[in-house]
Enzyme design. Structure first.
Site, mmCIF file in Angstrom:
data_model
loop_
_atom_site.group_PDB
_atom_site.id
_atom_site.type_symbol
_atom_site.label_atom_id
_atom_site.label_comp_id
_atom_site.label_asym_id
_atom_site.label_seq_id
_atom_site.Cartn_x
_atom_site.Cartn_y
_atom_site.Cartn_z
ATOM 1 N N GLY A 203 0.816 -1.214 0.000
ATOM 2 C CA GLY A 203 0.000 0.000 0.000
ATOM 3 C C GLY A 203 0.845 1.257 0.000
ATOM 4 N N ASP B 199 -1.644 -17.362 -2.595
ATOM 5 C CA ASP B 199 -2.866 -17.447 -1.803
ATOM 6 C C ASP B 199 -4.010 -17.935 -2.682
ATOM 7 O OD1 ASP B 199 -1.431 -16.397 0.281
ATOM 8 O OD2 ASP B 199 -2.275 -14.373 0.110
ATOM 9 N N LYS C 222 21.677 -11.524 -10.430
ATOM 10 C CA LYS C 222 21.119 -12.860 -10.269
ATOM 11 C C LYS C 222 19.593 -12.818 -10.319
ATOM 12 C CE LYS C 222 22.812 -15.486 -7.016
ATOM 13 N NZ LYS C 222 23.038 -16.085 -5.653
ATOM 14 N N CYS D 217 -14.958 10.798 18.069
ATOM 15 C CA CYS D 217 -16.076 9.864 17.943
ATOM 16 C C CYS D 217 -16.483 9.334 19.321
ATOM 17 C CB CYS D 217 -15.730 8.747 16.961
ATOM 18 S SG CYS D 217 -17.189 7.857 16.364
ATOM 19 N N MET E 120 -15.502 11.593 22.054
ATOM 20 C CA MET E 120 -16.420 12.692 22.338
ATOM 21 C C MET E 120 -17.556 12.212 23.232
ATOM 22 S SD MET E 120 -19.031 14.649 19.765
ATOM 23 C CE MET E 120 -20.584 15.284 20.418
ATOM 24 N N HIS F 65 -14.317 12.009 12.420
ATOM 25 C CA HIS F 65 -12.943 11.496 12.402
ATOM 26 C C HIS F 65 -12.041 12.433 11.602
ATOM 27 C CE1 HIS F 65 -13.527 7.448 14.183
ATOM 28 N NE2 HIS F 65 -14.768 7.622 13.752
ATOM 29 N N GLU G 219 -8.925 12.709 11.568
ATOM 30 C CA GLU G 219 -7.653 12.109 11.151
ATOM 31 C C GLU G 219 -7.652 11.651 9.698
ATOM 32 O OE1 GLU G 219 -9.965 8.637 13.141
ATOM 33 O OE2 GLU G 219 -9.786 10.817 13.309
#
Length: 559
Positions: free
Chosen positions: A19, A148, A224, A382, A385, A508, A510
């Site tokens: 990510g 996977d 390699k 959230c 608060m 939120h 952030e």
């Protein structure tokens, strides 16, 4: 121009940083003047991460349109500027759900529905959604690792994709591990060879190998890898662990020529990247003028990814103020057992993040009380608060037994209650109050001073709200709703007026913070913490170096 597609896969082990690497590539291409869109395809069967435990999957990252997505989309937003929507994150669950719904509607005309071609066609269709005429490059990250079982339909789909749009319009980047064996005293390339071999078995020949490593890869080892993996030497890119900051990753990729290789390989017309502000960011990180400590008190504090965006937002605010931030990660249950004085004394600021469920709630409430009574700068987010409201109701307003109906449905004083729109909701997934919601700010409040505007849009993810029936009682005792929904019904921000800096928000903040543009509330919070530290050192005749930086048994991270 035809949209180009870059597919990023991972091998050997998980958690290699696909990510972050994908986001860094997106950023470098944007800095070259290209229009980039980002996408994550996750192999798990859950329809979205919204119902998954943070211990399982880390934080749930919420977009403006209300999509509950993988935390890697936080990296995408922090590093790039292209819009992210619900089309930016798909899971196996979503893909299969869409195919099954089509089958139920009879869209397959009685055919047998199979993984190939029906599931793979659906995967290809969600990739094409982002590739319109306004986009130069779509970067699609495939979750999981090669090998996977869950990832196989996605890998098959991206193999087919190059046949559909032309190999000249696709680029495959494989992120792999080159481990250092201390006993042997050397790097080992065999895991990378095996990982690439698995990709080639299903028909994907990677164009670029990004090799994660602890130690630099010698030219001999790169030769390699190039020989046995069938890639040019210049396409074997070293991505060494960054000891200082993740924000070094884009510059490391530039030094290794990755962005130029991509531009050349895809025949893109692009300028050289402008990175001066990024160099300045790293300079500010390396040369702080202040050092402060922040306690983050939550029920998932021991699991770093559960509050990933909060820690990043604190970093960004630290960069803004030229401050090194030491974060104490404290379990709210430990506050219940040991008391806030033992664990919180000495911190310059206290943050209580969001969450769900009753576990650790009384510890959060005691944390709020400590911050309020001791005058420590406080930011509640959230559930933080809601805990601030409960604490104030019990200990200032005098409402004995005040609580949230989430934790006590029979409480005599439900200062926090279920949103009206949630009363008849029975399904858990994607049914909360989600996404960007407006708020009107009160002039003169801390929030208004931070944002420097009367109106904000911030992202929400909750079912419960402050009960407006108690709003006047709270205001009479000094806690005011300084941010409300445009209709005035929903308090979105609460502040204690006779406190140096006490702000609690239902949303939120952030999720909208960036390294070169700190989120305003986080910047205000860290500014208040710095002011407290400076006053403390002045009052006690200490230097910043010998002033205490948190006490007790908190897990301290130097950020």
């Amino acid at each position: 121009m035809v949209t180009k597609h870059i597919f990023v896969t991972g091998g050997v082990v998980s958690s290699l940083g696909k990510g972050l690497t994908s986001a860094s590539i997106g950023m470098l291409l944007e800095r070259r003047g290209l229009r980039v869109r980002m996408q994550k395809l996750d192999p798990y069967i859950n329809v979205d991460p919204g119902t998954m435990s943070p211990y399982q999957h880390g934080e749930v990252y919420v977009l403006d349109d209300g999509s509950e997505t993988d935390l890697d989309l936080g990296h995408y937003e922090r590093f790039t500027n292209g819009p992210l929507t619900r089309d930016s994150n798909y899971t196996t669950g979503q893909i299969y759900l869409q195919v099954i719904e089509k089958e139920r509607r009879g869209e397959f005309l009685g055919k047998t529905v199979q993984v190939i071609p029906h599931i793979t066609n659906e995967i290809k269709s969600v990739i094409r959604k982002l590739g319109d005429e306004s986009v130069d490059v779509v970067i699609t990250e495939i979750g999981g690792t090669v090998g996977d079982i869950e990832s196989q339909p996605f890998l098959e789909a991206i193999r087919q994709f190059s046949l559909d749009v032309g190999k000249e319009n696709c680029l495959y980047i494989h992120l792999t591990l080159v481990p250092y064996l201390k006993a042997a005293g050397e790097l080992k390339t065999k895991p990378t060879q095996h990982s690439v071999g698995q990709l080639r078995e299903i028909g994907i020949q990677p164009d670029v190998l990004i090799c994660r490593c602890e130690r630099s890869i010698s030219r001999e080892d790169r030769e390699k890898i190039a020989l046995f993996c069938n890639v040019p030497l210049e396409a074997v890119v070293e991505e060494k662990d960054k000891e200082f900051s993740i924000y070094e990753v884009p510059l490391g990729l530039v030094e290794n020529g990755l962005d130029q290789w991509i531009v050349d390989k895809l025949s893109l017309s692009a300028a050289q990247p402008e990175m001066d502000d990024w160099h300045d960011l790293l300079h500010r990180l390396r040369n702080p003028s202040h050092e402060i400590s922040i306690a983050v008190v939550g029920k998932y504090a021991e699991h770093f990814d559960a509050y990933k965006s909060i820690y990043e937002a604190l970093d960004h605010a630290g960069i803004h103020h030229l401050a090194q931030i030491r974060i104490g990660r404290i379990l709210s249950e430990d506050i219940e057992d040991d008391g806030p004085e033992r664990l919180l004394t000495g911190f310059d600021g206290i943050l209580v993040p969001g969450g769900f469920g009753e576990r650790g709630i009384e510890g959060k409430i005691e944390t709020v009380r400590f911050a309020r009574e001791k005058g420590v700068p406080f930011l509640g987010i959230c559930l933080g608060m809601q805990c601030a409201a409960i604490e104030f109701a019990r200990n200032v307003v005098g409402l004995d037994g005040a609580n949230s109906t989430e934790f006590d449905k029979d409480t005599t004083h439900p200062v926090i209650c279920l949103l009206d729109e949630q009363q008849n909701v029975t399904e858990k997934g994607g049914t909360m109050r989600l996404g960007a919601q407006p708020a009107v700010l009160q002039e003169g409040s801390h929030a208004h001073k931070c944002y420097q505007t009367d109106y904000v849009l911030e992202r929400h993810r909750h079912r419960y709200e402050f009960n407006s029936q108690y709003r006047q009682q709270f205001a009479a005792h000094g806690m005011h709703a300084t941010g409300v929904s445009p209709d005035g019904k929903l308090p979105e921000i609460l502040e204690v007026v006779d406190h140096p800096w006490f702000v609690a928000v239902q949303f939120h903040p952030e999720f909208k913070s960036k390294p070169i543009k700190a989120q305003p509330l986080f910047a205000g919070f860290i500014g208040a913490a710095i002011a407290r530290r400076q006053k403390k050192t002045t009052d006690e005749g200490m230097t910043a170096e010998n002033a205490p930086v948190g006490d007790g048994d908190a897990v301290i991270d130097a950020r």
